[in-house]
Design a protein around this motif. Structure first.
Motif, PDB file in Angstrom:
ATOM      1  N   LEU A  29       0.658  -0.980   0.112  1.00  0.00           N
ATOM      2  CA  LEU A  29      -0.152   0.199   0.478  1.00  0.00           C
ATOM      3  C   LEU A  29       1.243   0.837   0.285  1.00  0.00           C
ATOM      4  O   LEU A  29       0.631   2.461  -1.141  1.00  0.00           O
ATOM      5  N   LYS A  30       2.000   0.596   0.737  1.00  0.00           N
ATOM      6  CA  LYS A  30       2.945   2.790   0.812  1.00  0.00           C
ATOM      7  C   LYS A  30       4.177   2.915  -0.209  1.00  0.00           C
ATOM      8  O   LYS A  30       3.982   3.885  -1.088  1.00  0.00           O
ATOM      9  N   SER A  31       4.165   1.846  -0.898  1.00  0.00           N
ATOM     10  CA  SER A  31       4.251   1.494  -1.999  1.00  0.00           C
ATOM     11  C   SER A  31       3.371   1.955  -3.284  1.00  0.00           C
ATOM     12  O   SER A  31       3.836   3.061  -4.295  1.00  0.00           O
ATOM     13  N   THR A  77       9.852  15.728   5.848  1.00  0.00           N
ATOM     14  CA  THR A  77      10.034  14.275   5.574  1.00  0.00           C
ATOM     15  C   THR A  77       8.883  14.169   4.352  1.00  0.00           C
ATOM     16  O   THR A  77       8.072  15.095   4.226  1.00  0.00           O
ATOM     17  N   ASP A  78       8.282  13.330   4.104  1.00  0.00           N
ATOM     18  CA  ASP A  78       7.959  12.713   2.851  1.00  0.00           C
ATOM     19  C   ASP A  78       8.082  11.298   2.504  1.00  0.00           C
ATOM     20  O   ASP A  78       9.052  10.496   2.243  1.00  0.00           O
ATOM     21  N   LEU A  79       7.032  10.404   2.224  1.00  0.00           N
ATOM     22  CA  LEU A  79       7.045   9.016   1.454  1.00  0.00           C
ATOM     23  C   LEU A  79       7.486   9.067   0.089  1.00  0.00           C
ATOM     24  O   LEU A  79       8.276   7.860  -0.180  1.00  0.00           O
ATOM     25  N   THR A  80       7.267  10.496  -0.572  1.00  0.00           N
ATOM     26  CA  THR A  80       7.510  10.288  -1.923  1.00  0.00           C
ATOM     27  C   THR A  80       9.352  11.057  -2.518  1.00  0.00           C
ATOM     28  O   THR A  80       9.072  11.806  -2.036  1.00  0.00           O
ATOM     29  N   TRP A 125      15.602  17.372   3.817  1.00  0.00           N
ATOM     30  CA  TRP A 125      14.765  16.517   3.717  1.00  0.00           C
ATOM     31  C   TRP A 125      15.709  15.506   3.732  1.00  0.00           C
ATOM     32  O   TRP A 125      16.252  14.617   3.407  1.00  0.00           O
ATOM     33  N   GLN A 126      13.829  14.593   3.942  1.00  0.00           N
ATOM     34  CA  GLN A 126      13.909  12.668   4.505  1.00  0.00           C
ATOM     35  C   GLN A 126      12.843  12.248   4.187  1.00  0.00           C
ATOM     36  O   GLN A 126      11.877  13.074   4.090  1.00  0.00           O
ATOM     37  N   VAL A 127      13.083  11.011   3.749  1.00  0.00           N
ATOM     38  CA  VAL A 127      11.667  10.011   3.363  1.00  0.00           C
ATOM     39  C   VAL A 127      11.697   9.549   4.236  1.00  0.00           C
ATOM     40  O   VAL A 127      12.423   9.328   5.075  1.00  0.00           O
ATOM     41  N   ALA A 128      10.597   9.255   4.493  1.00  0.00           N
ATOM     42  CA  ALA A 128       9.810   9.279   6.053  1.00  0.00           C
ATOM     43  C   ALA A 128       8.604   8.893   5.414  1.00  0.00           C
ATOM     44  O   ALA A 128       7.819   9.219   5.150  1.00  0.00           O
ATOM     45  N   ASP A 129       7.850   7.363   6.638  1.00  0.00           N
ATOM     46  CA  ASP A 129       6.241   6.851   6.879  1.00  0.00           C
ATOM     47  C   ASP A 129       5.629   7.738   7.364  1.00  0.00           C
ATOM     48  O   ASP A 129       6.609   7.485   8.306  1.00  0.00           O
ATOM     49  N   ALA A 130       5.144   8.700   7.100  1.00  0.00           N
ATOM     50  CA  ALA A 130       4.479   9.232   7.877  1.00  0.00           C
ATOM     51  C   ALA A 130       3.703   8.114   9.538  1.00  0.00           C
ATOM     52  O   ALA A 130       3.133   8.804  10.460  1.00  0.00           O
ATOM     53  N   GLU A 131       3.631   8.015   9.285  1.00  0.00           N
ATOM     54  CA  GLU A 131       2.859   6.156  10.002  1.00  0.00           C
ATOM     55  C   GLU A 131       4.166   5.565  11.075  1.00  0.00           C
ATOM     56  O   GLU A 131       3.869   4.511  11.664  1.00  0.00           O
TER      57      GLU A 131
END
Length: 269
Positions: free
Chosen positions: A7-9, A71-74, A90-96
């Motif tokens: 789902l995250k992908s 941060t952002d997933l994308t 700037w860092q890739v991260a999952d809000a969950e």
């Protein structure tokens, strides 16, 4: 790959479609500064922008003097933001599943971002966890009854069904829903329904063309119906009618959002 990872992908890929940075810069540029002012971001404050996209709130916060992590997933969106302003992290991260320690930030904010993460309670708990005692949480989210909320409702019959447990994004624009998510983990709540004047689309057709080219969720829904010309035509008609119903004249529209600002309880409270 687990169902959650899949789902995250899918979400990551959806937001990489089109050009969300154009939406942020050309359609909703004032939302970020509104949030930054509401949370009081400035010199001496450490700010986390969750689901920051290309930085429509993170960059104004940095320009105001705050120490900002966006941060952002994308990753594609973060790269656009980094090219706009490399004076913040700037860092890739999952809000969950935020990769930060408890109480690491003075201010945790999200501008029409975290609302698109599928599991609302998990997200709310993470926002609270990384905010220091006595810190500030600030959100701007589209309301269910506003234009963008209604756009998602219009697209819903044409979209694949969400996986079990995923909640509709516009619920984050309901004060009752957001208050329930945070419960007694926050205090001093200020919640206001406001309007954003959008006057960049002279016609309903111009709005539809822009969103079909640039807005990931809209692009994804049209791709899902690409093999069904009748469905595409019906969706076109429904979105055009929605835009016309909100036209205040010369294409101007008011898009409703919820501004939600609260504090985490101080340690000695």
């Amino acid at each position: 790959m687990s169902a959650d990872q899949a789902l995250k992908s899918k979400h990551r890929a959806m937001w990489a479609l089109g050009d969300y940075a154009a939406v942020a810069a050309d359609v909703i540029p004032s939302l970020g500064p509104v949030l930054v002012e509401a949370v009081g971001a400035g010199p001496g404050t450490r700010v986390l922008d969750v689901a920051a996209g290309s930085g429509n709130a993170a960059i104004p916060a940095a320009l105001a003097g705050a120490d900002v992590v966006a941060t952002d997933l994308t990753p594609e969106l973060l790269e656009v933001g980094r090219n706009l302003n490399d004076g913040l992290r700037w860092q890739v991260a999952d809000a969950e599943a935020l990769p930060f320690g408890a109480g690491e930030f003075d201010t945790v904010m999200s501008c029409v971002g975290v609302m698109f993460a599928p599991h609302h309670q998990v997200c709310a708990d993470e926002l609270v966890r990384v905010c220091r005692p006595g810190g500030t949480i600030g959100l701007v989210n589209w309301t269910p009854q506003g234009f963008i909320g209604q756009m998602f409702a219009t697209m819903k019959p044409y979209a694949p069904p969400p996986p079990p447990g995923a909640q509709p994004p516009p619920l984050w624009g309901s004060e009752e829903h957001v208050r329930a998510l945070f419960g007694d983990a926050v205090t001093d709540v200020v919640a206001q329904r406001r309007m954003l004047r959008v006057d960049v689309f002279p016609t309903a057709a111009a709005f539809l063309d822009f969103f079909k080219r640039n807005y990931g969720p809209t692009i994804a829904v049209y791709r899902a119906n690409a093999a069904d010309p009748a469905a595409v035509s019906a969706l076109d008609a429904a979105l055009l009618e929605l835009a016309r119903s909100h036209d205040l004249g010369d294409g101007a529209m008011d898009w409703e959002y919820l501004l939600f600002v609260a504090r985490t309880p101080a340690e000695n409270a």
